[in-house]
Design a protein around this motif. Structure first.
Motif, PDB file in Angstrom:
ATOM      1  N   ALA A   1      31.750 -22.269-106.396  1.00  0.00           N
ATOM      2  CA  ALA A   1      31.048 -21.496-107.118  1.00  0.00           C
ATOM      3  C   ALA A   1      30.986 -21.827-108.623  1.00  0.00           C
ATOM      4  CB  ALA A   1      32.000 -20.086-107.173  1.00  0.00           C
ATOM      5  N   ALA A   2      32.211 -22.413-109.050  1.00  0.00           N
ATOM      6  CA  ALA A   2      32.001 -23.015-110.455  1.00  0.00           C
ATOM      7  C   ALA A   2      30.986 -24.087-110.772  1.00  0.00           C
ATOM      8  CB  ALA A   2      33.273 -23.133-111.093  1.00  0.00           C
ATOM      9  N   LEU A   3      31.005 -24.843-109.712  1.00  0.00           N
ATOM     10  CA  LEU A   3      29.981 -25.892-109.804  1.00  0.00           C
ATOM     11  C   LEU A   3      28.634 -25.380-109.787  1.00  0.00           C
ATOM     12  CD1 LEU A   3      29.433 -28.944-109.108  1.00  0.00           C
ATOM     13  CD2 LEU A   3      29.548 -28.693-106.814  1.00  0.00           C
ATOM     14  N   LEU A   4      28.108 -24.558-108.931  1.00  0.00           N
ATOM     15  CA  LEU A   4      26.812 -23.857-108.796  1.00  0.00           C
ATOM     16  C   LEU A   4      26.830 -23.262-110.041  1.00  0.00           C
ATOM     17  CD1 LEU A   4      26.321 -22.799-105.131  1.00  0.00           C
ATOM     18  CD2 LEU A   4      25.720 -24.758-106.002  1.00  0.00           C
ATOM     19  N   ASP A   5      27.507 -22.540-110.724  1.00  0.00           N
ATOM     20  CA  ASP A   5      27.251 -21.852-112.003  1.00  0.00           C
ATOM     21  C   ASP A   5      27.090 -22.658-112.924  1.00  0.00           C
ATOM     22  OD1 ASP A   5      27.816 -19.451-113.968  1.00  0.00           O
ATOM     23  OD2 ASP A   5      29.315 -20.756-114.697  1.00  0.00           O
ATOM     24  N   ARG A   6      27.719 -23.975-113.174  1.00  0.00           N
ATOM     25  CA  ARG A   6      27.408 -25.009-114.155  1.00  0.00           C
ATOM     26  C   ARG A   6      26.022 -25.444-113.998  1.00  0.00           C
ATOM     27  NH1 ARG A   6      30.359 -25.301-118.766  1.00  0.00           N
ATOM     28  NH2 ARG A   6      32.510 -24.844-118.389  1.00  0.00           N
ATOM     29  N   VAL A   7      25.627 -26.178-112.657  1.00  0.00           N
ATOM     30  CA  VAL A   7      24.425 -26.929-112.424  1.00  0.00           C
ATOM     31  C   VAL A   7      23.305 -25.829-112.639  1.00  0.00           C
ATOM     32  CG1 VAL A   7      25.707 -28.536-111.444  1.00  0.00           C
ATOM     33  CG2 VAL A   7      24.503 -26.884-110.090  1.00  0.00           C
ATOM     34  N   SER A   8      23.539 -24.643-112.430  1.00  0.00           N
ATOM     35  CA  SER A   8      22.306 -23.747-112.266  1.00  0.00           C
ATOM     36  C   SER A   8      22.115 -23.051-113.602  1.00  0.00           C
ATOM     37  CB  SER A   8      22.455 -22.700-111.507  1.00  0.00           C
ATOM     38  OG  SER A   8      23.528 -21.728-111.562  1.00  0.00           O
ATOM     39  N   GLY A   9      22.792 -23.248-114.757  1.00  0.00           N
ATOM     40  CA  GLY A   9      22.831 -22.560-115.829  1.00  0.00           C
ATOM     41  C   GLY A   9      23.325 -21.102-115.986  1.00  0.00           C
ATOM     42  N   GLY A  10      23.887 -20.764-114.928  1.00  0.00           N
ATOM     43  CA  GLY A  10      24.578 -19.458-114.598  1.00  0.00           C
ATOM     44  C   GLY A  10      23.847 -18.648-113.868  1.00  0.00           C
ATOM     45  N   ARG A  11      22.884 -19.104-112.926  1.00  0.00           N
ATOM     46  CA  ARG A  11      21.877 -18.334-111.886  1.00  0.00           C
ATOM     47  C   ARG A  11      22.892 -18.039-110.555  1.00  0.00           C
ATOM     48  NH1 ARG A  11      17.252 -20.216-109.981  1.00  0.00           N
ATOM     49  NH2 ARG A  11      17.434 -22.335-110.517  1.00  0.00           N
ATOM     50  N   PHE A  12      24.021 -18.255-110.385  1.00  0.00           N
ATOM     51  CA  PHE A  12      24.733 -18.191-109.182  1.00  0.00           C
ATOM     52  C   PHE A  12      25.610 -16.932-109.175  1.00  0.00           C
ATOM     53  CE2 PHE A  12      28.515 -18.886-106.439  1.00  0.00           C
ATOM     54  CZ  PHE A  12      27.920 -18.846-105.282  1.00  0.00           C
ATOM     55  N   ARG A  13      25.533 -16.266-108.277  1.00  0.00           N
ATOM     56  CA  ARG A  13      26.470 -15.105-108.187  1.00  0.00           C
ATOM     57  C   ARG A  13      27.263 -15.242-106.840  1.00  0.00           C
ATOM     58  NH1 ARG A  13      25.477  -9.886-110.081  1.00  0.00           N
ATOM     59  NH2 ARG A  13      27.691  -9.547-109.438  1.00  0.00           N
ATOM     60  N   LEU A  14      28.643 -15.208-106.741  1.00  0.00           N
ATOM     61  CA  LEU A  14      29.308 -15.202-105.790  1.00  0.00           C
ATOM     62  C   LEU A  14      29.547 -13.834-105.135  1.00  0.00           C
ATOM     63  CD1 LEU A  14      31.215 -16.796-103.575  1.00  0.00           C
ATOM     64  CD2 LEU A  14      32.908 -16.473-105.425  1.00  0.00           C
ATOM     65  N   GLY A  15      29.459 -13.597-103.872  1.00  0.00           N
ATOM     66  CA  GLY A  15      29.986 -12.449-103.182  1.00  0.00           C
ATOM     67  C   GLY A  15      30.675 -12.912-101.944  1.00  0.00           C
ATOM     68  N   VAL A  16      31.892 -11.972-101.721  1.00  0.00           N
ATOM     69  CA  VAL A  16      32.841 -12.367-100.784  1.00  0.00           C
ATOM     70  C   VAL A  16      33.054 -11.141 -99.733  1.00  0.00           C
ATOM     71  CG1 VAL A  16      34.018 -14.299-102.213  1.00  0.00           C
ATOM     72  CG2 VAL A  16      34.967 -11.774-102.248  1.00  0.00           C
TER      73      VAL A  16
END
Length: 342
Positions: A94-109
Motif C-alpha cells: 500500500a505504501a509503495l502504491l501511495d508513493r508512486v501514484s502521488g497519493g491516488r491509492f486507497r487500501l480497503g481490507v
C-alpha cells in the motif's frame, strides 16, 4: 472527505461463462480507463481466489497497473483479504502504491470468509475467526509508524523499519457486514465499506451502530466525515424495463457458477444464494433503470443512509462493450443529476 458526493466503479473482474481470464482482466482495465474518462471519482478492485466470481487474485497488483494506465482517478482495493495476507507485507504494498501514484491509492481490507484460501495460503481458520483485529492493528501500525515489531499472539517478530512509508496518511476502508466488525472499525475510526447485498435500511442500521460505538452524533455531516462507502449494482438503459431485463438475463449466468465457487475450508455447510433471486434483489435495491431512475435511486441511498460515497458494480451485462457503454452513459446522463442535487 467532507460533504462532497463521490461516485466510483466497483470491479470484481467478473468471469462470465465463455470469457477467458485474460479477456476478463483486460476488460476490467478498459472499464477503469473508461470510468476516468466518464468522470467517476475512483475505481475499486476486488480480490478473489480459485473462483470465477472474480478472477483477480491480487487487488493491489491490478490496482498498481490501473494507476499506471490512469492519471486522475483514485484506485483502491475492495477489498484485499487480510486473513490471507501478512499485514506488514500488505502495508508495504500500500505504501509503495501511495508513493508512486502521488497519493491516488486507497487500501480497503476485509475479513474474508471461511474458505479454502485459508488452507492454500497456510494462514488457517483461526486467522479468519479470531485474528482479524490483531491483523488490522498490525497493518495500521505498519502504515503509521517508522518501525514495528510483532508482539501479538499470531505475529511475533523483531522490530523492523518500514520502507517505504506512505507519503500521505492512510486510513484503510474496512468491509463491514457484522456487528463485531462495525465496532472494530468504529474503535479504530476507520471508514466502512457496506456491501451490495443489503439495501438502504440495513446500511443505515450499520451506520447508526458505528456512530453509537464511537459515541458520536449520527448526523449527515458526521456520516460524511466518517468516509463510509456504499456498494451497489448500476446499469442504465433507455427504460427501466430494458435495464432490468438485461441484468436478469446476464447476472444469473455469472452469479450461479461464481457463488458456487466458494468452498469452505472445513466441513461446515455452504448453500449458495439462488442466482435468479439474488439478481432480482440487486435490481430492486440499486440503480438499474432509466437515467432518471438511476439518479433517483442513488439520491435515495444518499438520503436514507447518509453515505455520500457510492461505488457501483458496472460489469453486470457480461459484455465488455456493454460495460464501457454503461460507464459512459452513467457518466453523461446520471452522475451530473446526482451531483447537481446534492
Amino acid at each position: 472527505m467532507g460533504d462532497e458526493v463521490r461516485v466510483g466503479v466497483f470491479l470484481p473482474v467478473a468471469g462470465f461463462p465463455g470469457m477467458g481470464h485474460g479477456d476478463a482482466l483486460a476488460a476490467a482495465v478498459d472499464a477503469a480507463v473508461a470510468a476516468e474518462r466518464a468522470g467517476f471519482d475512483d475505481v475499486w478492485i476486488a480480490e478473489h481466489h480459485f473462483m470465477s466470481y472474480g478472477v483477480c487474485p491480487s487487488a493491489v497488483t491490478l490496482a498498481g497497473y490501473v494507476l499506471g494506465r490512469t492519471e486522475r482517478v483514485v484506485v483502491g482495493t475492495a477489498v484485499s483479504v487480510l486473513s490471507t495476507w501478512h499485514p506488514v507485507a500488505l502495508a508495504e504494498q500500500a505504501a509503495l502504491l501511495d508513493r508512486v501514484s502521488g497519493g491516488r491509492f486507497r487500501l480497503g481490507v476485509g475479513r474474508g470468509g471461511p474458505w479454502v484460501d485459508l488452507e492454500v495460503f497456510g494462514t488457517g481458520l483461526d486467522r479468519y475467526e479470531n485474528g482479524f483485529e490483531e491483523g488490522l492493528d498490525l497493518l495500521l501500525a505498519a502504515l503509521g509508524r517508522e518501525r514495528v515489531a510483532g508482539e501479538g499472539e499470531r505475529f511475533r517478530f523483531r522490530e523492523v523499519e518500514i520502507v517505504p512509508r506512505p507519503g500521505t496518511p492512510m486510513r484503510p476502508v474496512v468491509a463491514a457486514t457484522s456487528a463485531g466488525t462495525v465496532r472494530l472499525a468504529a474503535a479504530r475510526e476507520l471508514p466502512m465499506l457496506l456491501g451490495m447485498h443489503i439495501g438502504d435500511q440495513e446500511k443505515a442500521a450499520l451506520v447508526q451502530a458505528y456512530a453509537a460505538a464511537r459515541k458520536a452524533p449520527n448526523t449527515v455531516h458526521a456520516v460524511a466525515e466518517s468516509g463510509h462507502l456504499a456498494a451497489g449494482v448500476a446499469y442504465v438503459a433507455d427504460t427501466t424495463r430494458e435495464a432490468v431485463a438485461t441484468m436478469m438475463a446476464s447476472l444469473p449466468r455469472w452469479l450461479g457458477p461464481g457463488l458456487a465457487g466458494y468452498r469452505p475450508v472445513d466441513d461446515r455447510p455452504y448453500v449458495p444464494r439462488d442466482p435468479v433471486e439474488y439478481a432480482d434483489l440487486l435490481c430492486r435495491l440499486h440503480p438499474v433503470g432509466s437515467p432518471g431512475h438511476c439518479a433517483d435511486t442513488m439520491l435515495a441511498t444518499i438520503a436514507n443512509t447518509g453515505v455520500r460515497h457510492l461505488v457501483l458494480l458496472v460489469e453486470g451485462a457480461g459484455d465488455p462493450a456493454l460495460t464501457r457503454r454503461n460507464i459512459a452513459r452513467l457518466g453523461a446522463e446520471v452522475l451530473p443529476k446526482v451531483r447537481a442535487s446534492c
